[in-house]
Design an enzyme around this catalytic site. Structure first.
Site, PDB file in Angstrom:
ATOM      1  N   HIS A 274       0.861  -1.183   0.000  1.00 28.15           N
ATOM      2  CA  HIS A 274       0.000   0.000   0.000  1.00 28.15           C
ATOM      3  C   HIS A 274       0.901   1.238   0.000  1.00 28.15           C
ATOM      4  CE1 HIS A 274      -3.445   2.326   2.204  1.00 28.15           C
ATOM      5  NE2 HIS A 274      -3.530   2.459   0.911  1.00 28.15           N
ATOM      6  N   CYS A 298      -3.013  10.809   5.996  1.00 28.18           N
ATOM      7  CA  CYS A 298      -1.665  11.297   6.277  1.00 28.18           C
ATOM      8  C   CYS A 298      -1.080  12.033   5.065  1.00 28.18           C
ATOM      9  CB  CYS A 298      -0.743  10.146   6.673  1.00 28.18           C
ATOM     10  SG  CYS A 298      -1.075   9.472   8.304  1.00 28.18           S
TER      11      CYS A 298
HETATM   12  C1  OXD Z   1      -7.785   4.447  -0.171  1.00 32.79           C
HETATM   13  C2  OXD Z   1      -7.573   3.957   1.188  1.00 32.79           C
HETATM   14  O1  OXD Z   1      -6.797   4.512  -0.927  1.00 32.79           O
HETATM   15  O2  OXD Z   1      -8.538   3.844   1.950  1.00 32.79           O
HETATM   16  O3  OXD Z   1      -8.929   4.765  -0.540  1.00 32.79           O
HETATM   17  O4  OXD Z   1      -6.424   3.686   1.539  1.00 32.79           O
HETATM   18 MN    MN Z   2      -5.072   3.567  -0.136  1.00 33.23          MN
END
Ligand code: OXD
Ligand code: MN
Length: 635
Positions: A274, A298
């Site tokens: 991620h 963030c």
């Molecule tokens: C997004 C998340 O990217 O929730 O929507 O991380």
């Molecule tokens: Mn995300």
């Protein structure tokens, strides 16, 4: 999961018997493109026989297909066409008020064994969940068209790229997938050529005809009160029921690119993370690539489109949310952005906070749950200092400043092709990916964590990633100031036991050896005792990043400290930045007492994973305690 396929076939056969309709009659095979492999054809036929759509449409991804779907959605009230003079080719969708975000409480990892999902995931027994889904999917598409969307995650032609096929009854999902992934004929051709593919079945769960044949009218945003976002890691399947929204319905994103791909990556020796991906060029022309993991809220999108304040440095975007990485032939770690678009939070995006993003949204954008201006454009909190005198809010109600309600939903989103960002790197679609020099981990920490520090080595970096946390900011989220752990920013996205995921990171470090990227921790959110931010953030974040890159280039040393290596005095580039010596000192202050308390919390946190916590991480915790003791001794 073979037993379940047999179940589904039985259900499908029962339907075929129950009515004179045969699989062929509902044109599953008749209108399928030529040469579709038998496994894909039979999966589509099974889902169609189960869900009973009126028609099956195989998406080719063309502009003509997109235009037709947009027109149909405008006619159905799902899309409001924005004023073309202000926002060409752009549309606003208003979701059902109960379908506005990912639903983590309804998200399940259905591994054969509960312990393989681990304590941070909801687990459900796979056979039971398949039965639940089979019941829910039965007849769920009556009166609707079922779309078959072949898609690729990543540019075709690379080793890291993977294929999928999403079935959905939502045209909103089709056009959103068209921006967020690469859909249609090229993806299907790769499947025809033999590429493996992940099946991802989705329905909004709002049939237009009930089992007795009674019709009901459609609504602009069909969905169901019952929601299931389910993943079957062993068989690499995704099933999603009841939501039309973002990460619940665009199954290439969180469901495939993170939850299922993290399992594939563990099994195949790569990484699904991620993380945003940046390309950074120094004034001397040296190119670096960086990935960064941050929990939500963030400023990840802002960092993905950073405009550096330090002269001579150039920052370009490769990805804003997800990185798939694997060792290349030279032993370095290469990353691709598996997505093709941005699905970002609109509120807070402005000419000040993220001009690059705002410019990307000038045309060809789908907005969801923003407010609508009287001249047919979108608005959200933070877009302009002064709100317009009148708006329609995200639910279509009249809105005026001071009425006490937000105009846009706080999770209002934009969906836009990545190529529309002026910061997009020329090689962002390189099938071989970009070589990663630096990995950043960040959280939102008012205390303890310095502006930047470098991990002592890969193993320490994995400890830093495993202990990423943010202080909770609102009473509604829990105790204010309590630490919410979000290891590697993967808490809602890791498709298997989090402690095993840490072990996989350690294994990857062993494979990469000396060629591994260097790991840093950043914290843009430190505050003083009065709650004042100590660091200006945004474009100024280029300064600590420059320090990290100069470390990688071997240009500067660093000071050993409790949480890692920190800049020596004078090494952080502060040219033309108005920051006091006291604030600078506070940004790097490391209080041994506070760190001792943090180490205790980490021990408690690790305890929930029991024996599965890798020994290396327990060793790292002991190492941290040793550095704390040393610092206490030096006081
Ligand atoms: C997004 C998340 O990217 O929730 O929507 O991380
Ligand atoms: Mn995300």
């Amino acid at each position: 999961m073979r037993h379940w396929r047999i179940e589904l076939r039985r259900t499908a056969a029962a339907y075929a018997e129950e009515t004179p309709v045969t699989l062929q009659d509902i044109t599953i095979t008749r209108n399928a493109p030529a040469n579709v492999p038998a496994d894909l054809l039979s999966w589509v036929a099974e889902i169609a026989a189960l869900t009973r759509p009126d028609a099956v449409h195989w998406c080719d991804g063309s502009q003509a297909e997109r235009d037709r779907l947009y027109d149909e959605m405008v006619a159905a009230g799902t899309f409001i066409r924005l004023n073309p003079a202000r926002r060409p080719d752009s549309y606003l969708a208003r979701s059902d008020p109960a379908d506005v975000a990912r639903v983590e409480s309804r998200t399940f990892i259905c591994s054969e064994r509960e312990e393989d999902a681990g304590p941070t995931n909801n687990w459900a027994e796979p056979t039971a969940m398949k039965q639940t889904l089979t019941d829910l999917f039965s007849g769920a598409m009556r009166g609707r068209t079922m779309y078959v969307i072949p898609f690729t995650m990543g540019p075709l032609g690379g080793d890291i790229t993977r294929l999928g096929v999403e079935i959905t009854d939502s045209p909103y999902v089709v056009v959103s997938m068209r921006m967020m992934t690469r859909i249609g004929t090229p993806a299907l051709d790769a499947i025809i050529a033999g590429a493996a593919w992940v099946p991802a079945a989705h329905t909004v769960g709002y049939p237009l005809v009930d089992a007795d044949g009674n019709a009901r009218p459609d609504v602009p945003w069909p969905c169901s009160d019952t929601k299931y976002i389910t993943h079957f890691p062993e068989t690499r399947e995704i099933w999603s029921y009841g939501s039309g929204y973002g990460g619940n319905a665009l199954l290439g994103k969180k469901c495939y690119a993170l939850r299922i791909a993290s399992v594939m990556a563990r099994d195949e020796g790569w990484m699904a993370e991620h993380m945003l991906i940046l390309k950074i060029t120094s004034p001397a022309g040296r190119e670096f690539h960086l990935t960064a993991a941050f929990p939500s809220a963030c400023g990840k999108t802002n960092l993905a489109m950073l405009r550096p304040t330090i002269p001579g440095w150039k920052v370009e975007t490769v990805g804003d949310d997800i990185a798939w990485m694997r060792p290349g032939p030279d032993g370095r770690l290469y990353a691709i952005n598996p997505e093709a678009g941005f699905f970002g939070v609109a509120p807070g995006t402005s000419e000040e906070t993220n001009p690059t993003c705002l410019h990307a949204l000038r045309h060809d954008t789908i907005f969801t749950n923003t407010a609508l201006t009287d001249d047919g454009d979108v608005w959200w909190e933070g877009l302009t200092a002064e709100p317009p005198a009148h708006l329609l809010d995200w639910q279509g109600n009249d809105w005026t400043p001071g009425c006490g309600r937000p105009a846009a939903h706080p999770n209002a989103r934009f969906t836009v092709p990545a190529a529309q960002a002026e910061s997009i790197a020329p090689d962002w679609e390189s099938p071989t990916g970009v070589p990663i020099d630096v990995i950043l981990f960040g959280g939102r920490r008012a205390r303890n964590v310095p502006l930047i520090s470098e991990a002592y080595d890969w193993e320490h970096g994995v400890f830093v990633g495993a202990t990423v946390s943010s202080e909770q900011t609102a009473a509604a989220e829990g105790t204010v100031g309590a630490l919410r752990r979000d290891p590697f920013a993967m808490l809602p996205f890791c498709g298997y036991n989090m402690a095993d995921y840490w072990a996989h990171w350690l294994d990857m470090g062993a494979i990469l050896g000396e060629a591994a990227p260097r790991i840093f921790q950043v914290n843009w959110f430190r505050k003083d005792g009065d709650g004042r931010w100590l660091w200006p953030g945004f474009g100024e974040n280029s300064r600590p990043i420059e320090w990290a890159l100069r470390r990688v280039a071997g240009e500067i040393g660093a000071l050993d400290a409790i949480s890692g290596r920190i800049p020596a005095p004078g090494d952080l580039n502060l040219d033309r930045l108005d920051i006091s010596d006291d604030d600078l000192e506070a940004l790097f202050a490391l209080d041994p007492q506070a760190w001792a308390a943090e180490a205790d919390l980490t021990e408690e946190y690790f305890a929930q994973f029991g024996e599965r916590v890798p020994a290396a991480l327990s060793r790292q915790l002991a190492g941290l305690r040793g550095r704390i003791a040393e610092a206490k001794g030096a006081e």
